[in-house]
Scaffold this active site. Sequence first.
Site, PDB file in Angstrom:
ATOM      1  N   LYS A 174     127.054  72.135 106.731  1.00 26.88           N
ATOM      2  CA  LYS A 174     125.981  72.608 105.846  1.00 26.88           C
ATOM      3  C   LYS A 174     124.920  71.512 105.689  1.00 26.88           C
ATOM      4  CE  LYS A 174     125.280  72.500 101.328  1.00 26.88           C
ATOM      5  NZ  LYS A 174     123.807  72.492 101.196  1.00 26.88           N
ATOM      6  N   GLY A 205     122.892  77.114 102.353  1.00 22.57           N
ATOM      7  CA  GLY A 205     123.030  77.538 100.964  1.00 22.57           C
ATOM      8  C   GLY A 205     123.077  76.367 100.011  1.00 22.57           C
ATOM      9  N   GLY A 211     128.328  74.563  99.640  1.00 21.92           N
ATOM     10  CA  GLY A 211     128.985  73.262  99.858  1.00 21.92           C
ATOM     11  C   GLY A 211     130.346  73.233  99.196  1.00 21.92           C
ATOM     12  N   GLU A 249     129.490  58.850 102.259  1.00 25.43           N
ATOM     13  CA  GLU A 249     128.356  57.916 102.371  1.00 25.43           C
ATOM     14  C   GLU A 249     127.412  58.237 101.235  1.00 25.43           C
ATOM     15  OE1 GLU A 249     128.172  55.516 104.464  1.00 25.43           O
ATOM     16  OE2 GLU A 249     129.857  56.086 105.735  1.00 25.43           O
ATOM     17  N   CYS A 283     118.541  55.827 102.082  1.00 31.49           N
ATOM     18  CA  CYS A 283     119.588  55.170 101.287  1.00 31.49           C
ATOM     19  C   CYS A 283     119.609  53.665 101.537  1.00 31.49           C
ATOM     20  CB  CYS A 283     120.938  55.783 101.610  1.00 31.49           C
ATOM     21  SG  CYS A 283     121.287  55.780 103.375  1.00 31.49           S
ATOM     22  N   GLU A 384     119.448  54.236  91.148  1.00 38.34           N
ATOM     23  CA  GLU A 384     118.808  54.638  92.398  1.00 38.34           C
ATOM     24  C   GLU A 384     117.645  55.583  92.102  1.00 38.34           C
ATOM     25  OE1 GLU A 384     120.862  57.368  95.051  1.00 38.34           O
ATOM     26  OE2 GLU A 384     120.308  56.112  96.747  1.00 38.34           O
TER      27      GLU A 384
HETATM   28  P1  NDP Z   1     123.135  65.496  97.011  1.00 39.46           P
HETATM   29  O1  NDP Z   1     124.386  64.784  96.670  1.00 39.46           O
HETATM   30  O2  NDP Z   1     122.452  66.278  95.964  1.00 39.46           O
HETATM   31  O3  NDP Z   1     123.385  66.519  98.206  1.00 39.46           O
HETATM   32  C1  NDP Z   1     123.930  66.177  99.443  1.00 39.46           C
HETATM   33  C2  NDP Z   1     124.522  67.403 100.099  1.00 39.46           C
HETATM   34  O4  NDP Z   1     125.632  67.842  99.331  1.00 39.46           O
HETATM   35  C3  NDP Z   1     123.553  68.582 100.141  1.00 39.46           C
HETATM   36  O5  NDP Z   1     123.788  69.315 101.321  1.00 39.46           O
HETATM   37  C4  NDP Z   1     123.955  69.354  98.907  1.00 39.46           C
HETATM   38  O6  NDP Z   1     123.570  70.682  98.970  1.00 39.46           O
HETATM   39  C5  NDP Z   1     125.465  69.197  98.962  1.00 39.46           C
HETATM   40  N1  NDP Z   1     126.174  69.441  97.704  1.00 39.46           N
HETATM   41  C6  NDP Z   1     125.706  69.379  96.428  1.00 39.46           C
HETATM   42  N2  NDP Z   1     126.692  69.714  95.555  1.00 39.46           N
HETATM   43  C7  NDP Z   1     127.813  69.965  96.285  1.00 39.46           C
HETATM   44  C8  NDP Z   1     129.152  70.360  95.964  1.00 39.46           C
HETATM   45  N3  NDP Z   1     129.539  70.591  94.716  1.00 39.46           N
HETATM   46  N4  NDP Z   1     130.023  70.528  96.958  1.00 39.46           N
HETATM   47  C9  NDP Z   1     129.662  70.324  98.238  1.00 39.46           C
HETATM   48  N5  NDP Z   1     128.398  69.978  98.624  1.00 39.46           N
HETATM   49  C10 NDP Z   1     127.487  69.790  97.656  1.00 39.46           C
HETATM   50  O7  NDP Z   1     122.188  64.418  97.656  1.00 39.46           O
HETATM   51  P2  NDP Z   1     120.677  64.611  98.106  1.00 39.46           P
HETATM   52  O8  NDP Z   1     120.577  65.724  99.101  1.00 39.46           O
HETATM   53  O9  NDP Z   1     119.833  64.653  96.885  1.00 39.46           O
HETATM   54  O10 NDP Z   1     120.438  63.262  98.916  1.00 39.46           O
HETATM   55  C11 NDP Z   1     120.066  62.075  98.316  1.00 39.46           C
HETATM   56  C12 NDP Z   1     121.270  61.159  98.134  1.00 39.46           C
HETATM   57  O11 NDP Z   1     121.902  60.919  99.367  1.00 39.46           O
HETATM   58  C13 NDP Z   1     120.852  59.800  97.627  1.00 39.46           C
HETATM   59  O12 NDP Z   1     121.729  59.385  96.600  1.00 39.46           O
HETATM   60  C14 NDP Z   1     121.033  58.901  98.832  1.00 39.46           C
HETATM   61  O13 NDP Z   1     121.263  57.568  98.529  1.00 39.46           O
HETATM   62  C15 NDP Z   1     122.190  59.539  99.506  1.00 39.46           C
HETATM   63  N6  NDP Z   1     122.221  59.132 100.909  1.00 39.46           N
HETATM   64  C16 NDP Z   1     123.215  58.292 101.340  1.00 39.46           C
HETATM   65  C17 NDP Z   1     123.234  57.841 102.643  1.00 39.46           C
HETATM   66  C18 NDP Z   1     124.335  56.945 103.139  1.00 39.46           C
HETATM   67  O14 NDP Z   1     124.495  56.877 104.351  1.00 39.46           O
HETATM   68  N7  NDP Z   1     125.070  56.266 102.305  1.00 39.46           N
HETATM   69  C19 NDP Z   1     122.186  58.237 103.581  1.00 39.46           C
HETATM   70  C20 NDP Z   1     121.213  59.130 103.031  1.00 39.46           C
HETATM   71  C21 NDP Z   1     121.234  59.556 101.734  1.00 39.46           C
HETATM   72  P3  NDP Z   1     122.125  71.148  98.376  1.00 39.46           P
HETATM   73  O15 NDP Z   1     121.129  70.100  98.661  1.00 39.46           O
HETATM   74  O16 NDP Z   1     121.870  72.353  99.147  1.00 39.46           O
HETATM   75  O17 NDP Z   1     122.353  71.369  96.932  1.00 39.46           O
END
Ligand code: NDP
Length: 480
Positions: A174, A205, A211, A249, A283, A384
């Site tokens: 996803k 979705g 997720g 991550e 990130c 962050e």
């Molecule tokens: P989120 O944690 O909001 O979302 C990440 C993914 O998880 C999305 O696909 C999201 O879906 C999904 N998700 C949200 N809730 C759930 C759940 N309950 N169960 C399963 N999946 C779920 O992060 P962001 O998309 O806002 O990304 C930004 C964050 O990612 C920052 O904190 C950044 O630091 C981190 N990041 C870390 C990296 C690393 O390598 N360490 C690299 C890049 C980013 P949806 O968006 O559709 O709600």
Amino acid sequence: MHKIKNYINDQFLLPITDEWIDNYNPSNGEIYGQIPNSSTEDIEEAYKAAKNAFPTWGQTTIEERSRILIKISELLEENLQRFAEAESKDNGKPISLAKTVDIPRAASNFRFFGNAITQFASESHESVGQNAINYTLRQPIGVVGCISPWNLPLYLFTWKIAPAIAAGNCVVAKPSEITPMTAYLLGEICNEAGLPKGVLNIVHGLGSTTGQAIVEHPDIKAISFTGGTATGAHIAKVAAPMFKKLSLELGGKNPNIIFADCDYNEMLETTVRSSFANQGQICLCGSRIFVEQSIYDTFKTDFVKKVKALKVGHPSDSTTNIGALVSKSHLEKVIQYIEIAKEEDGIILCGGNEVTIKGYENGYYLEPTVIEVSTDECRVNQEEIFGPVVTIMPFKTEDEVLEMANKVKYGLSATLWTNNLKRTMRMSNKLQTGIVWVNTWMMRDLRTPFGGVKASGVGREGGFEALRFFTEAKNVCIKY
Ligand code: NDP
């Protein structure tokens, strides 16, 4: 209006419940498409397709898997322009960045793991004096889940999918609901490359529904997740009682530590990039800049001058340095942090305001912002922000800056600027991060372990680490 579909069993399918979510173009704030809000039923379909594909894919020769992955890589390269345009439109990032970083890296991910799997080996241990030999089997897990964020959409999505399928697993994946487009297009490429049906299934979705359904599925045995720390903690809680394998991550608040003995010009150029590339939504961005006292004033003047010269503009304009932020709510969150900085007596050295681009007045644009802080303990220096906002402050000694660098809950990466070898070694040993860059930033070799410590995550991606994550080790002991 364009409707994205789920990719299941090599078919493009409507969501079973016929529920849809609007997809926004961040450069003008307009809805330009819809994506499925997939339910548990859709996930079940994707799971079944993956489960049926697994017995054959898990037994497909390494050479054949490698060939298909490399074919996907080549097709992505052939479609560079189309994918870069789609990524830029969906995410708001400058087209130049999507063309030179995001899409080429997505292609590299497939090529790299297509090659890496041919070199992946396991150990054997002869039990001397016991007439026995042990060898380790590295078997694919079965059906695995991959969930990725919006900041580097195809880049991070494929960073998970490529090693998962290279190792012989079948995948339910996803992408972020905010940036689904290139993941959708990837389905077409996989079909063209001859990836057998069901090996990769892409469902769209919300995180909280789609997720969550992936993470809760009892037979999806491993979850590779990149995203926010709070989401990672939630996923860990849901997955742990089912004993799933987890790779997380998560967020970062990375120090960029600048000593007076560095190569100044190179440091300055790179620091502008490490602060504001992708609108600061990486990130790994060095969002906390610590500068040795003796060069602090010079750095402050030069840095602010360079940041002011960055052009905020429409993502499709080739001269744009800073595009649009990914969403309205994210823009609001970043602006809120600028307000918090003011309340905390931070000094806004430049930026801090929304930008209106003619013809795109409803887009989500923000000036690159530099905040001078007097203490490392303020919220803007600890939490962050994930936008085009950095803090700067001076330091006097190595011990002092090391303490400040480590005094955050995160531990993803650190950047160090110095030409002193002994200091490099001392600091690299003591920085509490998964990655240390010395005199560079975001230079990546895909063979190296990638990941963070503390609240930045659990596990490592990259190279054989990723292939180890996506396989189960089994020890076989033979007495002779
Ligand atoms: P989120 O944690 O909001 O979302 C990440 C993914 O998880 C999305 O696909 C999201 O879906 C999904 N998700 C949200 N809730 C759930 C759940 N309950 N169960 C399963 N999946 C779920 O992060 P962001 O998309 O806002 O990304 C930004 C964050 O990612 C920052 O904190 C950044 O630091 C981190 N990041 C870390 C990296 C690393 O390598 N360490 C690299 C890049 C980013 P949806 O968006 O559709 O709600």
